[in-house]
Scaffold this motif. Sequence first.
Motif, mmCIF file in Angstrom:
data_model
loop_
_atom_site.group_PDB
_atom_site.id
_atom_site.type_symbol
_atom_site.label_atom_id
_atom_site.label_comp_id
_atom_site.label_asym_id
_atom_site.label_seq_id
_atom_site.Cartn_x
_atom_site.Cartn_y
_atom_site.Cartn_z
ATOM 1 N N LEU A 220 0.827 -1.209 0.000
ATOM 2 C CA LEU A 220 0.000 0.000 0.000
ATOM 3 C C LEU A 220 0.861 1.259 0.000
ATOM 4 O O LEU A 220 0.553 2.236 -0.697
ATOM 5 C CB LEU A 220 -0.930 0.000 1.215
ATOM 6 C CG LEU A 220 -2.005 -1.084 1.258
ATOM 7 C CD1 LEU A 220 -2.782 -1.014 2.573
ATOM 8 C CD2 LEU A 220 -2.964 -0.955 0.074
ATOM 9 N N PRO A 231 -1.524 5.609 2.229
ATOM 10 C CA PRO A 231 -2.041 4.246 2.088
ATOM 11 C C PRO A 231 -3.547 4.160 2.314
ATOM 12 O O PRO A 231 -4.228 3.351 1.672
ATOM 13 C CB PRO A 231 -1.269 3.470 3.155
ATOM 14 C CG PRO A 231 0.028 4.216 3.295
ATOM 15 C CD PRO A 231 -0.361 5.663 3.146
ATOM 16 N N VAL A 235 -6.431 2.512 -0.236
ATOM 17 C CA VAL A 235 -7.460 1.538 0.141
ATOM 18 C C VAL A 235 -8.831 1.979 -0.370
ATOM 19 O O VAL A 235 -9.582 1.180 -0.941
ATOM 20 C CB VAL A 235 -7.478 1.345 1.668
ATOM 21 C CG1 VAL A 235 -8.782 0.693 2.122
ATOM 22 C CG2 VAL A 235 -6.302 0.490 2.101
ATOM 23 N N ILE A 276 -2.688 -5.435 -5.158
ATOM 24 C CA ILE A 276 -3.470 -5.359 -3.915
ATOM 25 C C ILE A 276 -4.317 -6.617 -3.756
ATOM 26 O O ILE A 276 -4.400 -7.192 -2.661
ATOM 27 C CB ILE A 276 -4.342 -4.098 -3.908
ATOM 28 C CG1 ILE A 276 -3.471 -2.839 -3.907
ATOM 29 C CG2 ILE A 276 -5.265 -4.093 -2.674
ATOM 30 C CD1 ILE A 276 -4.244 -1.549 -4.097
#
Length: 292
Positions: A220, A231, A235, A276
């Motif tokens: 991240l 980060p 997300v 991710i």
Amino acid sequence: MPDQQGVEQGDVEMRAKGFGAARVSVPVIGQGTWRIDTFDRSRAIQALRAGIDAGMTHIDTAEMYGDAEVMVAEAIADCREEIFLVSKVVPSNATRRGVVRACEASLRRLGTDRLDCYLLHWRGSHPLAETIAGFEDLRQAGKILSWGVSNFDVPDLEEALAIAGPDRIACNQVYYSPSVRAIEHAVLPWCTAHGVALVGYSPFGSGDFPEPASSGGRVLQGIAEAHGVSPHSVVLAFLLRLPNVFTIPKTARADRAVENAAAADIQLNSAEIALIESEFPRGPKPRILPML
């Protein structure tokens, strides 16, 4: 209504998506308020106002969130018409008459005459048909403009659809973070197929955001540095990669609220998304839908 960052209302246009079958335009990143009453009151209200100024006019609260509805009322007092306001009824109040009483109490705490959307917080013991009848009573009275559900798995959604008919369920609010992707198995596809918005709560997890030194934290951080963001912003951008998804992060910090709002403009490339997804795998379909 300037915030601490000097952002004037209207300076930032938050990316929006169609919400529910009616396709009402709603900001993709909103503001959650669970446990916001445990923070310093003044700072928490400033954070809500900063988020509104930055375009996060979708605000979610609930009758079980302590003083959150009262704090939201103060934050939106001079801009209610710009807000997409959501609250929730607890299952124990979800009889036909109980839904109406609970909604009216929330309206009083929120200092408004209507909710843009009203949700059943989770499935309880009262017949779903009674709850939906109460929702429809409220909608016909103009006290809510739409209704939805929260923490519903596919069988519950199917039952709600069978009772209410098409184009009635505006949204399903569920737990959705990179580490908790269970809804991608069946709930999200169902919602997409039926025109129901998917609103992900607790996008940063529940006190378990990846540590910077962990493998996931490093992934991240690397993507964040490439985009010049945090980060946490990465997300949010990751969760919003899918067309039917909204997210409602909670913060009691004005600077973090502005940071959350900016995540709506981040476009992750396919390689970043794959990285991710690899680091935070969806995993097998669970027997019970995760919820907080």
